[in-house]
Design an enzyme around this catalytic site. Structure first.
Site, mmCIF file in Angstrom:
data_model
loop_
_atom_site.group_PDB
_atom_site.id
_atom_site.type_symbol
_atom_site.label_atom_id
_atom_site.label_comp_id
_atom_site.label_asym_id
_atom_site.label_seq_id
_atom_site.Cartn_x
_atom_site.Cartn_y
_atom_site.Cartn_z
ATOM 1 N N SER A 146 72.369 39.969 54.977
ATOM 2 C CA SER A 146 71.463 38.822 55.105
ATOM 3 C C SER A 146 71.097 38.662 56.574
ATOM 4 C CB SER A 146 72.168 37.556 54.624
ATOM 5 O OG SER A 146 71.410 36.416 54.954
ATOM 6 N N TYR A 157 79.293 31.472 54.636
ATOM 7 C CA TYR A 157 78.312 32.485 54.207
ATOM 8 C C TYR A 157 78.046 33.459 55.359
ATOM 9 C CZ TYR A 157 74.067 34.463 52.120
ATOM 10 O OH TYR A 157 73.126 35.324 51.601
HETATM 11 P P1 NDP Z 1 71.004 35.097 42.784
HETATM 12 O O1 NDP Z 1 71.862 33.880 42.727
HETATM 13 O O2 NDP Z 1 69.721 35.091 42.040
HETATM 14 O O3 NDP Z 1 71.829 36.379 42.318
HETATM 15 C C1 NDP Z 1 73.188 36.550 42.622
HETATM 16 C C2 NDP Z 1 73.731 37.631 41.723
HETATM 17 O O4 NDP Z 1 75.117 37.846 42.026
HETATM 18 C C3 NDP Z 1 73.635 37.258 40.240
HETATM 19 O O5 NDP Z 1 73.212 38.373 39.501
HETATM 20 C C4 NDP Z 1 75.067 36.895 39.893
HETATM 21 O O6 NDP Z 1 75.302 37.219 38.532
HETATM 22 C C5 NDP Z 1 75.835 37.849 40.803
HETATM 23 N N1 NDP Z 1 77.225 37.428 41.000
HETATM 24 C C6 NDP Z 1 77.674 36.305 41.585
HETATM 25 N N2 NDP Z 1 79.028 36.246 41.508
HETATM 26 C C7 NDP Z 1 79.419 37.372 40.860
HETATM 27 C C8 NDP Z 1 80.680 37.892 40.472
HETATM 28 N N3 NDP Z 1 81.826 37.234 40.720
HETATM 29 N N4 NDP Z 1 80.712 39.072 39.814
HETATM 30 C C9 NDP Z 1 79.569 39.734 39.539
HETATM 31 N N5 NDP Z 1 78.352 39.312 39.888
HETATM 32 C C10 NDP Z 1 78.273 38.131 40.551
HETATM 33 O O7 NDP Z 1 70.767 35.342 44.348
HETATM 34 P P2 NDP Z 1 69.987 36.477 45.145
HETATM 35 O O8 NDP Z 1 69.328 37.421 44.238
HETATM 36 O O9 NDP Z 1 69.206 35.781 46.174
HETATM 37 O O10 NDP Z 1 71.207 37.199 45.880
HETATM 38 C C11 NDP Z 1 71.417 38.599 45.855
HETATM 39 C C12 NDP Z 1 72.003 39.021 47.193
HETATM 40 O O11 NDP Z 1 71.025 38.818 48.221
HETATM 41 C C13 NDP Z 1 73.224 38.229 47.627
HETATM 42 O O12 NDP Z 1 74.178 39.089 48.210
HETATM 43 C C14 NDP Z 1 72.671 37.261 48.652
HETATM 44 O O13 NDP Z 1 73.657 36.853 49.554
HETATM 45 C C15 NDP Z 1 71.615 38.128 49.305
HETATM 46 N N6 NDP Z 1 70.599 37.395 50.033
HETATM 47 C C16 NDP Z 1 69.717 36.560 49.394
HETATM 48 C C17 NDP Z 1 68.752 35.903 50.115
HETATM 49 C C18 NDP Z 1 67.751 34.993 49.487
HETATM 50 O O14 NDP Z 1 66.989 34.341 50.214
HETATM 51 N N7 NDP Z 1 67.653 34.919 48.172
HETATM 52 C C19 NDP Z 1 68.643 36.040 51.589
HETATM 53 C C20 NDP Z 1 69.615 36.942 52.140
HETATM 54 C C21 NDP Z 1 70.534 37.590 51.387
HETATM 55 P P3 NDP Z 1 76.260 36.394 37.524
HETATM 56 O O15 NDP Z 1 76.162 34.940 37.877
HETATM 57 O O16 NDP Z 1 75.673 36.742 36.192
HETATM 58 O O17 NDP Z 1 77.618 36.970 37.722
#
Ligand code: NDP
Length: 258
Positions: A146, A157
């Site tokens: 990020s 975070y």
């Molecule tokens: P979302 O909340 O849409 O997606 C997060 C994903 O992580 C979901 O598919 C969730 O699936 C999964 N997840 C969370 N906990 C677990 C777990 N214990 N085991 C397996 N899967 C897990 O957020 P984003 O798509 O935005 O995030 C994706 C990545 O991008 C992250 O690493 C985030 O930090 C990073 N990011 C996002 C930004 C943004 O602006 N959106 C900016 C910078 C970085 P489920 O709940 O089904 O398990």
């Protein structure tokens, strides 16, 4: 007369965590459209199964494996199943991530879950896939960091994303010459469940998905996307005092609306 077709990059076996929503879901769609074989992982089985079916109704090229990346037995099952199904893993994409969505991180009853999902799980999954990649002399670890791993904002975070950045950059150096690549993608704000409450203009997660697909063809040390955030990262390194003011305003806005 013979015509030469443009050379297609090879299709790969990709394990993608956090595929049930946001960036992971968009990356799954982008990679499937480019012909890659996918093993989709996340906890929400319904979303995951529906996505796998949408991308490949035959079930031969895209499979869903409900996984909690914080659980050792679940991580092992994911890797074993991917290998059992497709023989080997070419690419591991550590995308699953969480943050503290409301209030201060120190008031969260379990803030360390952010480190377990965002940092410990990528390290442990890497440990599971690395020996086989090293012995084949081929493979690729792609970590979704990020801009918060360049510019400090939320204590827990940013700790996880600074940590993941350090892990990625160091691992890349440790593996130079081994045939195993390591790439870090550092997104700025994009629309997803994680940012649903943020009141900022944001592009969709497809911009990150395209960057992920891009590094599969051309591994890179670090890609900041959208590109406008590159200037912010440079500014933060050169003039951190300016960042203090900006983050103060952002935090105030966040807590005014929480
Ligand atoms: P979302 O909340 O849409 O997606 C997060 C994903 O992580 C979901 O598919 C969730 O699936 C999964 N997840 C969370 N906990 C677990 C777990 N214990 N085991 C397996 N899967 C897990 O957020 P984003 O798509 O935005 O995030 C994706 C990545 O991008 C992250 O690493 C985030 O930090 C990073 N990011 C996002 C930004 C943004 O602006 N959106 C900016 C910078 C970085 P489920 O709940 O089904 O398990």
């Amino acid at each position: 007369m013979t015509t030469t077709q443009p050379k297609q990059p090879p299709a790969r076996v990709v394990v993608l965590t956090g595929a049930s929503s946001g960036i992971g879901r968009a990356a799954a769609q982008e990679l499937a459209s480019r012909g890659h074989t996918l093993v989709l992982a996340a906890r929400r089985a319904d979303q995951l199964m529906a996505l796998a079916l949408e991308l490949d109704a035959s079930g031969t090229r895209v499979i869903a494996v409900p996984t909690d990346v914080t659980k050792p037995e679940s991580r092992q099952y994911l890797v074993d199943l991917a290998r059992g199904h497709f023989g080997h893993i070419d690419v591991l994409i550590n995308n699953a991530g969480v943050t503290v969505e409301r209030g201060w991180w120190w008031d969260d009853p379990d803030p360390l879950r952010v480190l377990r999902v965002n940092l410990e799980a990528p390290i442990e999954l890497t440990r599971l896939v690395l020996p086989e990649m090293r012995s084949r002399g081929a493979g690729h670890i792609v970590n979704i960091g990020s801009v918060a791993g360049r510019a400090a904002t939320n204590g827990i975070y940013s700790a996880s994303k600074f940590g993941l950045r350090g892990f990625s950059l160091a691992l890349r150096r440790e593996l130079l010459g081994s045939g195993v690549d390591v790439s870090l993608i550092a997104p700025g704000f994009v629309k997803s469940e994680m940012t649903a409450r943020a009141r900022l203009p944001m592009p969709g997660p497809e911009v990150v998905a395209r960057a992920v697909a891009g590094v599969l063809d051309r591994p890179q040390r670090e890609v900041i996307v959208p590109g406008a955030y590159r200037a912010l990262a440079l500014l933060e390194a050169a003039l951190p005092g300016l960042g203090d003011g900006l983050v103060r305003r952002l935090i105030r806005r966040r807590y005014d609306h929480s």
